[in-house]
Design a protein around this motif. Sequence first.
Motif, mmCIF file in Angstrom:
data_model
loop_
_atom_site.group_PDB
_atom_site.id
_atom_site.type_symbol
_atom_site.label_atom_id
_atom_site.label_comp_id
_atom_site.label_asym_id
_atom_site.label_seq_id
_atom_site.Cartn_x
_atom_site.Cartn_y
_atom_site.Cartn_z
ATOM 1 N N MET A 3 43.473 1.917 19.798
ATOM 2 C CA MET A 3 42.533 2.642 20.621
ATOM 3 C C MET A 3 43.139 2.766 22.027
ATOM 4 S SD MET A 3 38.456 1.997 21.250
ATOM 5 C CE MET A 3 38.594 0.255 21.191
ATOM 6 N N THR A 4 43.034 3.937 22.605
ATOM 7 C CA THR A 4 43.530 4.195 23.951
ATOM 8 C C THR A 4 42.353 4.585 24.829
ATOM 9 O OG1 THR A 4 45.607 4.988 23.052
ATOM 10 C CG2 THR A 4 45.125 5.584 25.312
ATOM 11 N N LYS A 5 42.363 4.059 26.046
ATOM 12 C CA LYS A 5 41.264 4.358 26.964
ATOM 13 C C LYS A 5 41.798 5.094 28.185
ATOM 14 C CE LYS A 5 37.247 2.184 29.037
ATOM 15 N NZ LYS A 5 36.501 0.931 29.203
ATOM 16 N N MET A 6 41.081 6.137 28.577
ATOM 17 C CA MET A 6 41.377 6.905 29.770
ATOM 18 C C MET A 6 40.117 6.969 30.628
ATOM 19 S SD MET A 6 43.346 8.109 27.053
ATOM 20 C CE MET A 6 42.179 9.121 26.233
ATOM 21 N N ARG A 7 40.319 7.255 31.917
ATOM 22 C CA ARG A 7 39.189 7.424 32.838
ATOM 23 C C ARG A 7 39.405 8.735 33.587
ATOM 24 N NH1 ARG A 7 40.036 3.277 36.307
ATOM 25 N NH2 ARG A 7 38.915 1.864 34.943
ATOM 26 N N THR A 8 38.377 9.554 33.650
ATOM 27 C CA THR A 8 38.458 10.816 34.385
ATOM 28 C C THR A 8 37.433 10.790 35.509
ATOM 29 O OG1 THR A 8 39.125 11.970 32.367
ATOM 30 C CG2 THR A 8 38.367 13.335 34.194
ATOM 31 N N SER A 27 35.819 20.287 44.177
ATOM 32 C CA SER A 27 36.543 21.563 44.182
ATOM 33 C C SER A 27 37.170 21.891 42.823
ATOM 34 C CB SER A 27 37.631 21.568 45.266
ATOM 35 O OG SER A 27 37.053 21.373 46.539
ATOM 36 N N LEU A 28 36.440 21.561 41.748
ATOM 37 C CA LEU A 28 36.837 21.859 40.376
ATOM 38 C C LEU A 28 38.122 21.142 39.959
ATOM 39 C CD1 LEU A 28 35.990 25.675 40.302
ATOM 40 C CD2 LEU A 28 34.492 23.713 39.836
ATOM 41 N N ARG A 29 38.348 19.963 40.526
ATOM 42 C CA ARG A 29 39.558 19.182 40.274
ATOM 43 C C ARG A 29 39.167 17.800 39.730
ATOM 44 N NH1 ARG A 29 43.863 19.851 44.787
ATOM 45 N NH2 ARG A 29 44.042 21.795 43.659
ATOM 46 N N THR A 30 39.959 17.296 38.781
ATOM 47 C CA THR A 30 39.738 15.951 38.247
ATOM 48 C C THR A 30 41.033 15.150 38.287
ATOM 49 O OG1 THR A 30 40.291 16.376 35.914
ATOM 50 C CG2 THR A 30 38.022 16.868 36.605
ATOM 51 N N GLU A 31 40.877 13.837 38.209
ATOM 52 C CA GLU A 31 42.018 12.934 38.073
ATOM 53 C C GLU A 31 41.797 12.127 36.790
ATOM 54 O OE1 GLU A 31 44.040 10.249 41.255
ATOM 55 O OE2 GLU A 31 42.430 9.071 40.286
ATOM 56 N N ILE A 32 42.795 12.149 35.912
ATOM 57 C CA ILE A 32 42.731 11.407 34.663
ATOM 58 C C ILE A 32 43.674 10.220 34.785
ATOM 59 C CG2 ILE A 32 43.051 11.506 32.158
ATOM 60 C CD1 ILE A 32 42.989 14.653 32.557
ATOM 61 N N GLU A 33 43.177 9.036 34.469
ATOM 62 C CA GLU A 33 44.018 7.843 34.518
ATOM 63 C C GLU A 33 44.157 7.255 33.120
ATOM 64 O OE1 GLU A 33 44.350 3.455 36.655
ATOM 65 O OE2 GLU A 33 42.569 4.689 36.997
ATOM 66 N N HIS A 34 45.392 6.986 32.733
ATOM 67 C CA HIS A 34 45.697 6.268 31.503
ATOM 68 C C HIS A 34 45.572 4.784 31.852
ATOM 69 C CE1 HIS A 34 48.539 4.549 28.468
ATOM 70 N NE2 HIS A 34 47.906 5.423 27.701
ATOM 71 N N ILE A 35 44.524 4.127 31.353
ATOM 72 C CA ILE A 35 44.182 2.784 31.801
ATOM 73 C C ILE A 35 45.332 1.792 31.571
ATOM 74 C CG2 ILE A 35 42.578 0.846 31.503
ATOM 75 C CD1 ILE A 35 41.358 3.339 32.892
ATOM 76 N N GLY A 59 48.310 3.014 33.984
ATOM 77 C CA GLY A 59 47.967 3.378 35.347
ATOM 78 C C GLY A 59 48.470 4.763 35.747
ATOM 79 N N ASN A 60 49.171 5.456 34.841
ATOM 80 C CA ASN A 60 49.641 6.816 35.148
ATOM 81 C C ASN A 60 48.453 7.755 35.296
ATOM 82 O OD1 ASN A 60 52.454 6.370 35.133
ATOM 83 N ND2 ASN A 60 52.438 6.329 32.901
ATOM 84 N N LYS A 61 48.634 8.747 36.184
ATOM 85 C CA LYS A 61 47.538 9.671 36.473
ATOM 86 C C LYS A 61 47.997 11.113 36.371
ATOM 87 C CE LYS A 61 45.278 6.382 39.507
ATOM 88 N NZ LYS A 61 44.792 6.081 40.846
#
Length: 136
Positions: free
Chosen positions: A1-6, A11-19, A22-24
Amino acid sequence: MTKMRTTYLGSLRTEIEHIQSGNKVITDAPLDNHGKGEYFSPTDLFASSLGSCMLTIMGLAAQTHGFNIDGTRVEIEKTMGTNPRRVVRIDVDIYFPEGSEYSDREKRFIEAAVNGCPVANSLNPEIVKNITYHYN
């Protein structure tokens, strides 16, 4: 199982983090949907993940069967539809390195790997996938 956080940045922008690592990755809405188009859009990532998956599974097949695909690249073009807005077509061009030669057996492994890619197998069957192999 892999977990990410968004996280929505505004301004219609997101940041996705690979828990785990720590890469984003930053996403931006595309120009044709009120965004700035300065980063990958979510649907760009969706289509690009198909190419990354194909290359990864091809790499596994090459490793297992003793040949090399280093330098192989995939170019992706996605086509959007409307009502509802969605990806309706993904064109995939797979380019093998200049001077590389693959036997018919190796080509079968390559093409089976592409067809067995988990992302490809997860796509809605209504999405048209056109895959072109550019062997030298």
